[in-house]
Write an enzyme that holds these catalytic residues in place. Structure first.
Site, PDB file in Angstrom:
ATOM      1  N   CYS A  37       0.827  -1.201   0.000  1.00  0.00           N
ATOM      2  CA  CYS A  37       0.000   0.000   0.000  1.00  0.00           C
ATOM      3  C   CYS A  37       0.859   1.249   0.000  1.00  0.00           C
ATOM      4  O   CYS A  37       0.350   2.364   0.009  1.00  0.00           O
ATOM      5  CB  CYS A  37      -0.913   0.021   1.218  1.00  0.00           C
ATOM      6  SG  CYS A  37      -1.862  -1.473   1.405  1.00  0.00           S
ATOM      7  N   CYS A 107      -3.092   8.975   6.062  1.00  0.00           N
ATOM      8  CA  CYS A 107      -1.747   8.974   6.655  1.00  0.00           C
ATOM      9  C   CYS A 107      -1.851   9.230   8.161  1.00  0.00           C
ATOM     10  O   CYS A 107      -1.106   8.648   8.954  1.00  0.00           O
ATOM     11  CB  CYS A 107      -0.865  10.033   6.017  1.00  0.00           C
ATOM     12  SG  CYS A 107      -1.000  10.141   4.222  1.00  0.00           S
TER      13      CYS A 107
HETATM   14  S1  FES Z   1      -0.297   8.654   0.969  1.00  0.00           S
HETATM   15 FE1  FES Z   1      -0.252   6.719   1.885  1.00  0.00          FE
HETATM   16  S2  FES Z   1       0.891   7.142   3.648  1.00  0.00           S
HETATM   17 FE2  FES Z   1       0.580   9.084   2.871  1.00  0.00          FE
END
Ligand code: FES
Ligand SMILES: Cc1ncc(COP(=O)(O)O)c(C=O)c1O
Lengths: 136, 404
Positions: A37, A107
């Site tokens: 991911c 995040c």
């Molecule tokens: S965009 Fe996935 S961790 Fe920031």
């Protein structure tokens, strides 16, 4: 993507990068995310077992600037907090402090998850029941 | 003094060469006529400019000027080539063969045709980005009318075995189209030498202006025809209507002439700089070159840095303009489909950088790019839990990650 000054500051001067001894009983480690991911966050806390306060916090993050900044900020906030207060850190507090845009909210969620995972690891080591983690 | 940021994204677009701009300027003001106006000198002069440019473009690719159709760019040229052949040769068949690593302008055009009844085969490439000719041979069927394979890839710069591909297509009676957007003006793309029937090109990747391109359509052996996709006043021998973009065409022509004269020396100089950049970055542990090293464009390189996340890396190289994945798709967080079709894992695909040099790139800029990239990679690895695990010998694939 334009980053806020605070994100750039944390990215350029990350606070508390590092590793605590995860074999110690009073160290809790949270490892969340997945390489596929594009983000993996490891957050560790060291707890004073008498007072129940977090005396140290360290992180390492593989991820975008917002993820690095979220975890860096989280370690700053964790230090000196009681476990109970640490559990109150909400991802939206991080979003607000770092002025993260909507696409970067996950995040901050990752950082909140990492805090809870670290606390649960600490609790498990000390034979305490886990607290519920919302989005892992 | 080094001017920051440094532009190393020349596969996305190039600056206009000042000599090209000079050639264009009069066509905005003094020579502003409509090239289709037959009744007065304003129109004649504009037409002269267009005629001359058409020769300049044709000369670069070894074509004759009658084989050049001006378009708005390579996207339109690809659309015209593929849709135009599909319509024109409908009676012969409906099967098209292309690659999974093509630009979206080809892939999405093919997808569109699938909805209209076309049968499309998307061939996988090998791990170095090159097509296996046996796969092509095996995919051809009696109803195959067109093979469309890009000359050079926009993300990794790999150059396909064009001559061999064209020969296979012809052996089976199919036409051969190539999206040569990245290759024209950088390497030899002579249409006769390679046996190309249709070729897409665009000015803005070769120091010309944006919004102007061309489709080469072969007139002899065989005579190729395409059905127009934009109808109107019958410009460009009916194959592409619309008032000609005269200043753009003149600039495109000049860019082609400069490329013809300077391509060789540019390539020699740029490949030395590119190799220096590439070799320095490959000195970093766990860094990998993407794509075949021997068959590729001279001015670009694509490198993955393992255990470093792509967006964080982009932030670390803030003073160099590079791209991670194609410029056209980097708005999404999806890793590059081109790198994925080489068989790269998501993490390696995510952490790649593409560097594209230009005629104007200097050694000093390359030094700066090497230093900033190395520093960013090392700094991010210092912060990366994955790097730490790798260094401890932990198998990351064996960990049960909580995917989300
Ligand atoms: S965009 Fe996935 S961790 Fe920031
Ligand atoms: C291989 C390839 N084909 C087509 C295009 C589209 O060209 P244009 O911008 O002229 O439409 C590009 C540019 O991004 C490209 O790299």
């Amino acid at each position: 993507m334009a980053y806020s000054e605070k994100v750039i500051d944390h990215y350029s001067n990350p606070r508390n990068i590092g590793t605590l001894d995860k074999s110690k009983n009073n160290v809790g480690t949270g490892l969340v995310g997945a390489p596929e991911c594009g983000d993996v966050m490891r957050l560790q806390i060291e707890v004073d077992e008498v007072s129940g306060t977090i005396t140290d916090a360290k992180f390492k993050t593989f991820g975008c600037g917002s993820a690095i900044a979220s975890s860096s900020l989280a370690t700053e906030w964790l230090k000196g907090k009681s476990i109970d207060d640490a559990l109150k850190i909400d991802n939206m507090d991080i979003v607000e402090e770092l002025a993260l845009p909507p696409v970067k909210i996950h995040c901050s969620v990752l950082a909140e998850d990492a805090i809870k995972a670290a606390i649960n690891d600490y609790r498990a080591k000390n034979n305490l029941a886990p607290i519920e983690v919302h989005s892992l | 003094m080094l001017k920051l940021p440094i532009y190393l994204d020349n596969n996305a677009t190039t600056p206009v060469d000042p000599r090209v701009l000079q050639a264009m300027l009069p066509y905005f003001t003094d020579i502003f006529g409509n090239a289709a106006s037959r009744n007065h000198p304003f129109g004649w002069k504009a037409e002269e400019g267009v005629d001359y440019a058409r020769e300049q473009v044709a000369n670069l690719i070894g074509a004759s000027e009658k084989e050049i159709i001006f378009t708005s760019g390579a996207t339109e040229s690809n659309n015209l080539a593929i849709k135009g052949v599909y319509e024109m040769y409908a009676e012969k068949g409906n099967h098209i063969i292309t690659l999974t690593t093509e630009h979206k302008a080809v892939l999405d055009t093919c997808k569109h045709l699938e909805k209209l009844g076309a049968e499309v085969t998307y061939l996988e490439v090998q791990s170095d980005g090159l097509l296996n000719l046996a796969d092509l041979e095996a995919a051809i069927k009696p109803n195959t009318i067109l093979v469309s394979v890009m000359f050079a890839n926009n993300e990794i710069g790999v150059i396909q075995p064009i001559k061999e591909i064209a020969a296979i297509a012809h052996k089976h009676g199919a036409l051969f189209h190539t999206d040569a957007t990245q290759a024209v003006g950088k390497v030899n793309t002579d249409v006769n030498e390679y046996g190309i029937d249709l070729l897409s090109l665009t000015a803005h990747k070769m120091y010309g202006p944006k919004g102007i391109g061309a489709l080469y359509v072969r007139r002899k052996n065989p005579r190729v025809k395409v059905t127009a996709q934009i109808d109107g006043g019958g410009h460009e021998r009916g194959m592409r209507s619309g008032t000609l973009n005269v200043p753009g065409i003149v600039g495109f022509g000049k860019a082609c002439e400069l490329a013809r004269l300077e391509m060789g020396q540019d390539a020699a100089r740029l490949s030395i700089m590119r190799d220096r950049l590439e070799n320095s970055l490959l000195e970093l542990e766990e860094s990998y070159l993407n794509g075949n090293k021997d068959h590729r464009l001279p001015h670009c390189t694509n490198i993955s840095f393992k255990y470093v996340e792509g967006e964080g890396l982009m932030m670390g190289v803030k003073d160099i303009a590079v791209s991670s994945g194609s410029a056209c798709t980097s708005a999404s967080l999806e890793p590059s489909y081109v790198l994925k079709s080489l068989g790269l894992d998501d993490d390696l695909a995510h952490s790649s950088l593409r560097f594209g040099l230009s005629r104007f790139t200097t050694d000093e800029e390359i030094d700066f790019a090497i230093n900033q990239t190395k520093e960013a990679v090392m700094k991010l690895r210092e912060m990366s839990p994955l790097w730490e695990m790798f260094k401890e010998g932990i198998d990351l694939k064996a960990i049960a990650w909580a995917e989300h």
